[in-house]
Design an enzyme around this catalytic site. Structure first.
Site, PDB file in Angstrom:
ATOM      1  CB  SER A  31      -0.924  -0.001   1.218  1.00  0.00           C
ATOM      2  OG  SER A  31      -1.823  -1.083   1.166  1.00  0.00           O
ATOM      3  NE  ARG A 126     -10.885  -6.426  -6.387  1.00  0.00           N
ATOM      4  CZ  ARG A 126      -9.812  -6.121  -5.670  1.00  0.00           C
ATOM      5  NH1 ARG A 126      -8.606  -6.467  -6.109  1.00  0.00           N
ATOM      6  NH2 ARG A 126      -9.922  -5.482  -4.528  1.00  0.00           N
ATOM      7  CD  GLN A 174      -7.797  -0.319  -3.466  1.00  0.00           C
ATOM      8  OE1 GLN A 174      -8.244  -0.562  -4.591  1.00  0.00           O
ATOM      9  NE2 GLN A 174      -6.906  -1.104  -2.884  1.00  0.00           N
ATOM     10  CD  GLU A 323      -5.274  -4.558   4.781  1.00  0.00           C
ATOM     11  OE1 GLU A 323      -4.036  -4.519   4.801  1.00  0.00           O
ATOM     12  OE2 GLU A 323      -5.975  -3.628   4.345  1.00  0.00           O
ATOM     13  CG  HIS A 350     -11.488  -7.277  -0.733  1.00  0.00           C
ATOM     14  ND1 HIS A 350     -10.704  -7.153   0.386  1.00  0.00           N
ATOM     15  CD2 HIS A 350     -12.254  -6.154  -0.762  1.00  0.00           C
ATOM     16  CE1 HIS A 350     -10.965  -6.016   1.004  1.00  0.00           C
ATOM     17  NE2 HIS A 350     -11.910  -5.391   0.319  1.00  0.00           N
ATOM     18  CE  LYS A 420      -3.730  -8.336  -4.521  1.00  0.00           C
ATOM     19  NZ  LYS A 420      -3.934  -7.548  -5.751  1.00  0.00           N
TER      20      LYS A 420
END
Length: 443
Positions: A31, A126, A174, A323, A350, A420
């Protein structure tokens, strides 16, 4: 849910032989890395992102910004970013990175070229429509055939009017961060108002505000559900990236499920990362949590977690730290008391529907789990081995290996999805559990 994977897709999650005693260093925050890279690309001059996370999400961000016209040198541990005018047509691969799909379009709107966005197949499911609608309201041309989803094209004119925008960010914080990060470069800045259910993951918006202010950007956070960025320059600032505290969850969980000890080097004393909430969550589950001196850590300190003899259940609202739900769910499935995880309906959107996936896969190992609209409930039940599917979701893989550390015979589908945010996670994890107690390891 998908059909069972073939045996060649499976990773044998190692079970701990006893209480662990480990000191680990973890890769940098995804992030923070992606926010720093994006702001560096629109800054007044070159800057350096030190200890940048090198993972799929961050290399996709670097490639996206390079395609727009910035120069991002990722050849060393410290990534150097040189901004340049965004002028050419470009194509952006979002992969499975929500930060790329949502953060880059408001910056691409500053280009005088056409920027096409697409990603992995699942990314087309998404949500991003609120960002696209907001950009249209600010005068940006978006072509998406009415889908409000990938693929789409941003046709910039070299500048964005900016101004007031109202959106519903109840499915992702976001959406707000995306507009704030680019807003200083808009002619009128941007004044973002949220309407709808409470915004999830507020620490991520706080992170965005903090990073913007580090770059000299004026951000007004007075008033509920409102964030405003004034127009002006974005200063060039070098960043040192903190360890990814959400990625710390499976490692700290090792202490919790084995009754052992794990120290994570360089845990920040103050941070906006959602993963810092692990300190309180693990304390509620019976762990002893404290900061300790670590001689070989750059900061000289770390976070120590010592697991309990009996892991307690927990009743928590994870709305702001969704998360962490997969890791906490795995711990709840192993706890000796009931647990209820709530406030996380938004994690259905997500990388996968995380609530449905967690209920399905933990139940497959024997967990007594009930799925609710916004969470999961657990009652104690013995677990056994079995196949645990990840649905191309790195956090699902974290849940799987936590369960596997306590229960022999857990086999994880597509553990490589963890790239990821954590390259070679499986190798690192296996190496930890193969080491003698009292050892150290670098991530």
């Amino acid at each position: 849910m998908s059909s069972a994977p073939s045996s060649t897709d499976l990773y044998d999650a190692p079970a701990a032989a006893g209480p662990v005693d480990l000191v680990v260093s973890l890769p940098g925050s995804k992030s923070l890395t992606n926010r720093a890279l994006l702001l560096a690309s629109i800054a007044e001059g070159p800057s350096v992102v030190r200890r940048a996370l090198r993972s799929r999400d961050t290399t996709l961000m670097a490639a996206a910004l390079t395609s727009l016209g910035a120069h991002v040198d990722t050849s060393s541990e410290d990534w150097r970013v040189t901004p340049a005018p965004f002028a050419a047509d470009a194509a952006v691969d979002c992969g499975l990175a929500g930060t790329v799909m949502r953060f880059v379009p408001p910056v691409a709107a500053l280009s005088s070229g056409a920027v096409a966005f697409d990603g992995d197949a699942h990314m087309r499911n998404r949500p991003v429509g609120e960002v696209l609608t907001a950009l249209r309201g600010l005068g940006v041309t978006i072509e998406d055939d009415g889908r409000g989803a990938l693929p789409f094209t941003v046709r910039g004119s070299g500048s964005v009017r900016g101004g007031l925008v109202t959106l519903d960010a109840s499915s992702s914080s976001q959406f707000i961060s995306a507009l704030l990060l680019a807003g200083a470069r808009y002619e009128q800045g941007v004044d973002v108002r949220h309407v709808g259910k409470p915004v999830p993951s507020l620490p991520h918006i706080e992170m965005t505000v903090q990073v913007l202010r580090m770059h000299g950007v004026e951000v007004d956070t007075d008033g509920a559900n409102r964030w405003a960025v004034a127009p002006g320059p974005v200063a060039a600032v070098d960043h040192v990236i903190e360890p990814d505290l959400s990625n710390a969850a499976p490692f700290l969980a090792l202490a919790a499920v084995t009754g052992g000890r794990v120290v994570v080097r360089d845990w920040p004393a103050e941070t906006t990362q959602a993963g810092d909430v692990l300190r309180d969550l693990l304390t509620q589950m019976g762990c002893q949590v404290s900061f300790v001196d670590v001689a070989d850590a750059p900061t000289g300190r770390g976070l120590e977690v010592v697991g309990p003899s009996v892991l307690a259940g927990v009743d928590v609202d994870l709305h702001d730290v969704g998360e962490l739900t997969p890791a906490v769910a795995a711990l709840a499935a192993l706890a000796q008391g009931p647990s209820h995880l709530r406030g996380v309906e938004h994690i259905r959107f997500h990388e996968t529907d995380r609530l449905a996936a967690l209920a399905t896969e933990l139940r497959g190992l024997g967990a007594a789990v009930t799925e609710h609209r916004d969470g999961l409930s657990f009652t104690p039940a013995p677990l056994s081995g079995g196949v645990f599917r990840t649905y191309a979701d790195h956090r699902m893989a974290h849940a799987a290996v936590i369960a596997g550390a306590a229960v022999p015979g857990v086999r994880v589908e597509d553990v490589a999805t963890t790239s990821k945010t954590f390259p070679d996670f499986a190798g690192f994890w296996s190496g930890l559990l193969a080491r003698p107690t009292g050892s150290s390891s670098e991530g």
